[in-house]
Scaffold this motif. Sequence first.
Motif, PDB file in Angstrom:
ATOM      1  N   ASP A  52       0.849  -1.038   0.006  1.00 14.84           N
ATOM      2  CA  ASP A  52       0.032   0.071  -0.052  1.00 14.84           C
ATOM      3  C   ASP A  52       0.736   1.203  -0.104  1.00 14.84           C
ATOM      4  N   TRP A 111       2.321   2.040  -3.702  1.00 11.96           N
ATOM      5  CA  TRP A 111       1.407   2.627  -4.326  1.00 11.96           C
ATOM      6  C   TRP A 111       1.177   3.845  -4.186  1.00 11.96           C
ATOM      7  N   GLU A 112       1.140   4.054  -2.860  1.00 10.16           N
ATOM      8  CA  GLU A 112       0.680   5.534  -2.502  1.00 10.16           C
ATOM      9  C   GLU A 112       1.904   6.695  -3.149  1.00 10.16           C
ATOM     10  N   GLU A 156       1.393   6.849  -7.099  1.00 11.74           N
ATOM     11  CA  GLU A 156       0.284   7.770  -7.172  1.00 11.74           C
ATOM     12  C   GLU A 156       0.853   9.320  -7.285  1.00 11.74           C
ATOM     13  N   ARG A 164       4.795   8.320 -14.095  1.00 11.94           N
ATOM     14  CA  ARG A 164       4.106   7.110 -13.664  1.00 11.94           C
ATOM     15  C   ARG A 164       4.023   6.012 -14.534  1.00 11.94           C
ATOM     16  N   VAL A 179       5.166   2.023 -13.875  1.00 15.54           N
ATOM     17  CA  VAL A 179       4.165   0.965 -13.792  1.00 15.54           C
ATOM     18  C   VAL A 179       4.383  -0.122 -14.682  1.00 15.54           C
ATOM     19  N   ALA A 197      -4.241  -1.362  -1.444  1.00 18.45           N
ATOM     20  CA  ALA A 197      -4.099  -1.577  -2.876  1.00 18.45           C
ATOM     21  C   ALA A 197      -4.453  -3.068  -3.338  1.00 18.45           C
ATOM     22  N   THR A 257      -7.059  -3.789  -6.432  1.00 17.67           N
ATOM     23  CA  THR A 257      -6.665  -4.808  -7.575  1.00 17.67           C
ATOM     24  C   THR A 257      -7.679  -5.936  -7.716  1.00 17.67           C
ATOM     25  N   GLY A 278      -4.268   1.398 -10.102  1.00 20.44           N
ATOM     26  CA  GLY A 278      -4.043   2.558  -9.304  1.00 20.44           C
ATOM     27  C   GLY A 278      -5.319   3.291  -9.407  1.00 20.44           C
ATOM     28  N   ARG A 279      -4.987   4.399  -8.584  1.00 17.48           N
ATOM     29  CA  ARG A 279      -6.281   5.320  -8.365  1.00 17.48           C
ATOM     30  C   ARG A 279      -6.394   6.195  -9.955  1.00 17.48           C
TER      31      ARG A 279
END
Length: 220
Positions: A24, A27-28, A31, A38, A42, A93, A97, A165-166
Amino acid sequence: MESVPLPSDGATPEQILQSHALRDWIWEAVEALSPTLRLPLVLRYFSTGITSYQQIAEACSVPVSTVRSRLSQARGAFAQALTATAATAHEDATRRTQASWQEAHETLAAAERGEFGKVVKDRFSSGVALLTGGRRLGGVDLLLAGMDGDLSAGVRQRPLHVVAGRSLVVWEMELINPPDDPDHCPPGVAWIMSLDGGRFDRVSLHHASRPEATPAPAAV
């Protein structure tokens, strides 16, 4: 605690919790990167089929040298973002997913029922852009026509890998061609989708390269 099912690798509950927290946090930090940095990061470290510099260059429509430069910048910015987000709350995360896996399956199932238009209306921006090779090909109408054309030709898609991701989602799909036309489509496609306000506003399609045919042995 003794009755809690644990993975077969022998991990303890504490180790499992730590691995989820680490995921988590990572992933933060992802973002926090700019969209330009990004996407290559990724694809390089989280996708399964678009990991080489050449593949990333094709997916991002930039030269390989630009991919190298952006990945170098992204790694530096990512390290800074990890430090900056260490003490913040981190979104789950794994749950995101899993939800995206479900959405991918439901989207394809709806398309096969003739309801792809409803999915697009519910989940995609009205001004969604469909791109390939970095070029904008069209919008909603082309997205619907493309899916309808593939289904009419007997082509089906099966999700193989999801990165969620967001602000960026990648669905890697296997393309299953009809038996009477095995070369209709390449073997796979990645839906690389950006989100704005929780809705997909850009869909970039990156098709896997078709394997080169093995030359027949020369006659003796």
